[in-house]
Design a protein around this motif. Structure first.
Motif, PDB file in Angstrom:
ATOM      1  N   GLN A   1       0.827  -1.206   0.000  1.00  0.00           N
ATOM      2  CA  GLN A   1       0.000   0.000   0.000  1.00  0.00           C
ATOM      3  C   GLN A   1       0.863   1.259   0.000  1.00  0.00           C
ATOM      4  O   GLN A   1       0.588   2.215  -0.721  1.00  0.00           O
ATOM      5  CB  GLN A   1      -0.931   0.004   1.211  1.00  0.00           C
ATOM      6  CG  GLN A   1      -1.890   1.161   1.221  1.00  0.00           C
ATOM      7  CD  GLN A   1      -2.906   1.049   2.342  1.00  0.00           C
ATOM      8  OE1 GLN A   1      -2.885   0.101   3.127  1.00  0.00           O
ATOM      9  NE2 GLN A   1      -3.798   2.003   2.411  1.00  0.00           N
ATOM     10  N   GLN A   2       1.925   1.251   0.778  1.00  0.00           N
ATOM     11  CA  GLN A   2       2.817   2.411   0.861  1.00  0.00           C
ATOM     12  C   GLN A   2       3.415   2.733  -0.507  1.00  0.00           C
ATOM     13  O   GLN A   2       3.471   3.900  -0.909  1.00  0.00           O
ATOM     14  CB  GLN A   2       3.923   2.125   1.874  1.00  0.00           C
ATOM     15  CG  GLN A   2       4.927   3.228   2.018  1.00  0.00           C
ATOM     16  CD  GLN A   2       6.067   2.836   2.944  1.00  0.00           C
ATOM     17  OE1 GLN A   2       6.119   1.734   3.469  1.00  0.00           O
ATOM     18  NE2 GLN A   2       7.004   3.749   3.132  1.00  0.00           N
ATOM     19  N   HIS A   3       3.841   1.723  -1.239  1.00  0.00           N
ATOM     20  CA  HIS A   3       4.473   1.972  -2.542  1.00  0.00           C
ATOM     21  C   HIS A   3       3.447   2.334  -3.621  1.00  0.00           C
ATOM     22  O   HIS A   3       3.762   3.111  -4.528  1.00  0.00           O
ATOM     23  CB  HIS A   3       5.345   0.786  -2.959  1.00  0.00           C
ATOM     24  CG  HIS A   3       6.666   0.788  -2.264  1.00  0.00           C
ATOM     25  ND1 HIS A   3       7.684   1.645  -2.600  1.00  0.00           N
ATOM     26  CD2 HIS A   3       7.115   0.062  -1.218  1.00  0.00           C
ATOM     27  CE1 HIS A   3       8.711   1.436  -1.807  1.00  0.00           C
ATOM     28  NE2 HIS A   3       8.393   0.477  -0.952  1.00  0.00           N
ATOM     29  N   LEU A   4       2.242   1.817  -3.527  1.00  0.00           N
ATOM     30  CA  LEU A   4       1.205   2.253  -4.471  1.00  0.00           C
ATOM     31  C   LEU A   4       0.874   3.725  -4.247  1.00  0.00           C
ATOM     32  O   LEU A   4       0.690   4.485  -5.210  1.00  0.00           O
ATOM     33  CB  LEU A   4      -0.050   1.392  -4.339  1.00  0.00           C
ATOM     34  CG  LEU A   4       0.041  -0.044  -4.856  1.00  0.00           C
ATOM     35  CD1 LEU A   4      -1.269  -0.774  -4.615  1.00  0.00           C
ATOM     36  CD2 LEU A   4       0.414  -0.087  -6.322  1.00  0.00           C
ATOM     37  N   GLU A   5       0.809   4.123  -2.977  1.00  0.00           N
ATOM     38  CA  GLU A   5       0.564   5.542  -2.662  1.00  0.00           C
ATOM     39  C   GLU A   5       1.720   6.415  -3.154  1.00  0.00           C
ATOM     40  O   GLU A   5       1.502   7.521  -3.655  1.00  0.00           O
ATOM     41  CB  GLU A   5       0.370   5.723  -1.152  1.00  0.00           C
ATOM     42  CG  GLU A   5      -0.899   5.107  -0.606  1.00  0.00           C
ATOM     43  CD  GLU A   5      -2.167   5.854  -0.981  1.00  0.00           C
ATOM     44  OE1 GLU A   5      -2.094   6.980  -1.525  1.00  0.00           O
ATOM     45  OE2 GLU A   5      -3.248   5.310  -0.718  1.00  0.00           O
ATOM     46  N   ALA A   6       2.947   5.916  -3.022  1.00  0.00           N
ATOM     47  CA  ALA A   6       4.113   6.680  -3.490  1.00  0.00           C
ATOM     48  C   ALA A   6       4.089   6.845  -5.008  1.00  0.00           C
ATOM     49  O   ALA A   6       4.395   7.920  -5.527  1.00  0.00           O
ATOM     50  CB  ALA A   6       5.402   5.995  -3.044  1.00  0.00           C
ATOM     51  N   GLU A   7       3.716   5.787  -5.709  1.00  0.00           N
ATOM     52  CA  GLU A   7       3.618   5.865  -7.182  1.00  0.00           C
ATOM     53  C   GLU A   7       2.556   6.888  -7.582  1.00  0.00           C
ATOM     54  O   GLU A   7       2.764   7.702  -8.481  1.00  0.00           O
ATOM     55  CB  GLU A   7       3.276   4.492  -7.760  1.00  0.00           C
ATOM     56  CG  GLU A   7       3.235   4.443  -9.261  1.00  0.00           C
ATOM     57  CD  GLU A   7       4.600   4.391  -9.913  1.00  0.00           C
ATOM     58  OE1 GLU A   7       4.657   4.718 -11.113  1.00  0.00           O
ATOM     59  OE2 GLU A   7       5.601   4.051  -9.270  1.00  0.00           O
ATOM     60  N   LYS A   8       1.442   6.852  -6.891  1.00  0.00           N
ATOM     61  CA  LYS A   8       0.338   7.778  -7.169  1.00  0.00           C
ATOM     62  C   LYS A   8       0.747   9.219  -6.889  1.00  0.00           C
ATOM     63  O   LYS A   8       0.425  10.124  -7.661  1.00  0.00           O
ATOM     64  CB  LYS A   8      -0.858   7.379  -6.309  1.00  0.00           C
ATOM     65  CG  LYS A   8      -2.095   8.201  -6.512  1.00  0.00           C
ATOM     66  CD  LYS A   8      -3.235   7.570  -5.739  1.00  0.00           C
ATOM     67  CE  LYS A   8      -3.924   8.560  -4.872  1.00  0.00           C
ATOM     68  NZ  LYS A   8      -5.080   8.003  -4.177  1.00  0.00           N
ATOM     69  N   ALA A   9       1.484   9.435  -5.805  1.00  0.00           N
ATOM     70  CA  ALA A   9       1.919  10.793  -5.458  1.00  0.00           C
ATOM     71  C   ALA A   9       2.954  11.321  -6.448  1.00  0.00           C
ATOM     72  O   ALA A   9       2.921  12.493  -6.825  1.00  0.00           O
ATOM     73  CB  ALA A   9       2.494  10.808  -4.044  1.00  0.00           C
ATOM     74  N   GLN A  10       3.859  10.464  -6.870  1.00  0.00           N
ATOM     75  CA  GLN A  10       4.924  10.904  -7.771  1.00  0.00           C
ATOM     76  C   GLN A  10       4.422  11.098  -9.199  1.00  0.00           C
ATOM     77  O   GLN A  10       4.885  11.992  -9.903  1.00  0.00           O
ATOM     78  CB  GLN A  10       6.075   9.899  -7.764  1.00  0.00           C
ATOM     79  CG  GLN A  10       7.272  10.378  -8.541  1.00  0.00           C
ATOM     80  CD  GLN A  10       8.451   9.432  -8.430  1.00  0.00           C
ATOM     81  OE1 GLN A  10       8.446   8.481  -7.663  1.00  0.00           O
ATOM     82  NE2 GLN A  10       9.473   9.704  -9.210  1.00  0.00           N
ATOM     83  N   PHE A  11       3.473  10.266  -9.608  1.00  0.00           N
ATOM     84  CA  PHE A  11       2.942  10.333 -10.967  1.00  0.00           C
ATOM     85  C   PHE A  11       1.419  10.402 -10.902  1.00  0.00           C
ATOM     86  O   PHE A  11       0.740   9.375 -10.954  1.00  0.00           O
ATOM     87  CB  PHE A  11       3.400   9.116 -11.785  1.00  0.00           C
ATOM     88  CG  PHE A  11       4.894   9.025 -11.889  1.00  0.00           C
ATOM     89  CD1 PHE A  11       5.601   9.841 -12.751  1.00  0.00           C
ATOM     90  CD2 PHE A  11       5.599   8.142 -11.081  1.00  0.00           C
ATOM     91  CE1 PHE A  11       6.972   9.776 -12.819  1.00  0.00           C
ATOM     92  CE2 PHE A  11       6.976   8.068 -11.147  1.00  0.00           C
ATOM     93  CZ  PHE A  11       7.666   8.894 -12.016  1.00  0.00           C
ATOM     94  N   PRO A  12       0.861  11.603 -10.765  1.00  0.00           N
ATOM     95  CA  PRO A  12      -0.587  11.763 -10.609  1.00  0.00           C
ATOM     96  C   PRO A  12      -1.410  11.141 -11.745  1.00  0.00           C
ATOM     97  O   PRO A  12      -2.554  10.758 -11.540  1.00  0.00           O
ATOM     98  CB  PRO A  12      -0.793  13.275 -10.561  1.00  0.00           C
ATOM     99  CG  PRO A  12       0.529  13.836 -10.183  1.00  0.00           C
ATOM    100  CD  PRO A  12       1.557  12.889 -10.703  1.00  0.00           C
ATOM    101  N   GLU A  13      -0.818  11.013 -12.926  1.00  0.00           N
ATOM    102  CA  GLU A  13      -1.563  10.417 -14.037  1.00  0.00           C
ATOM    103  C   GLU A  13      -1.832   8.934 -13.803  1.00  0.00           C
ATOM    104  O   GLU A  13      -2.691   8.346 -14.460  1.00  0.00           O
ATOM    105  CB  GLU A  13      -0.829  10.624 -15.369  1.00  0.00           C
ATOM    106  CG  GLU A  13       0.535   9.984 -15.455  1.00  0.00           C
ATOM    107  CD  GLU A  13       1.673  10.816 -14.901  1.00  0.00           C
ATOM    108  OE1 GLU A  13       2.826  10.448 -15.150  1.00  0.00           O
ATOM    109  OE2 GLU A  13       1.428  11.818 -14.211  1.00  0.00           O
ATOM    110  N   SER A  14      -1.123   8.333 -12.848  1.00  0.00           N
ATOM    111  CA  SER A  14      -1.348   6.922 -12.527  1.00  0.00           C
ATOM    112  C   SER A  14      -2.425   6.746 -11.456  1.00  0.00           C
ATOM    113  O   SER A  14      -2.751   5.610 -11.102  1.00  0.00           O
ATOM    114  CB  SER A  14      -0.050   6.274 -12.049  1.00  0.00           C
ATOM    115  OG  SER A  14       0.288   6.741 -10.750  1.00  0.00           O
ATOM    116  N   ALA A  15      -2.983   7.830 -10.946  1.00  0.00           N
ATOM    117  CA  ALA A  15      -3.936   7.768  -9.830  1.00  0.00           C
ATOM    118  C   ALA A  15      -5.130   6.844 -10.082  1.00  0.00           C
ATOM    119  O   ALA A  15      -5.464   6.053  -9.200  1.00  0.00           O
ATOM    120  CB  ALA A  15      -4.409   9.170  -9.454  1.00  0.00           C
TER     121      ALA A  15
END
Length: 120
Positions: free
Chosen positions: A94-108
């Motif tokens: 969950q932590q890394h999915l949130e990090a991916e989402k924060a770093q690349f908003p288009e992946s939200a």
């Protein structure tokens, strides 16, 4: 004889100009810190290493990126999340999915879809 001297002078001038222009060219700084990410993804698909080994390698590369003030490339955190999911560590997933989402908003949208799948 005179035309040979003129030709040699022009050739020398062109060579000097090319040398000066290539000497001034600087390589642009990469946007992301790739480290050995591509090698780890390749190893994952080949099945050469266990998820735990890849997690250790990718976390080490992530620390190197942070130390250099660089960002990991797109998909880095998502790949780590997948590896953590394979080992049953849903908190880190969950932590890394949130990090991916924060770093690349288009992946939200996709990250939110995955986060809903792991939510109890």
């Amino acid at each position: 004889m005179r035309s040979a001297a003129i030709r040699a002078t022009r050739l020398a001038g062109a060579a000097l100009c090319a040398l000066v222009l290539t000497g001034c060219a600087t390589r642009p700084e990469p946007l992301y810190y790739w480290g050995n990410y591509q090698g780890q993804v390749y190893a994952y698909f080949k099945g050469d290493t266990a998820p735990e080994e890849q997690i250790l390698a990718l976390e080490a590369e992530l620390e190197k990126a942070r130390a250099k003030g660089k960002r990991p490339p797109p998909g880095y955190h998502a790949h780590l999340a997948m590896l953590y999911g394979k080992t049953g560590r849903t908190d880190r997933l969950q932590q890394h999915l949130e990090a991916e989402k924060a770093q690349f908003p288009e992946s939200a949208p996709f990250m939110d879809f995955l986060l809903k799948k792991i939510a109890p």
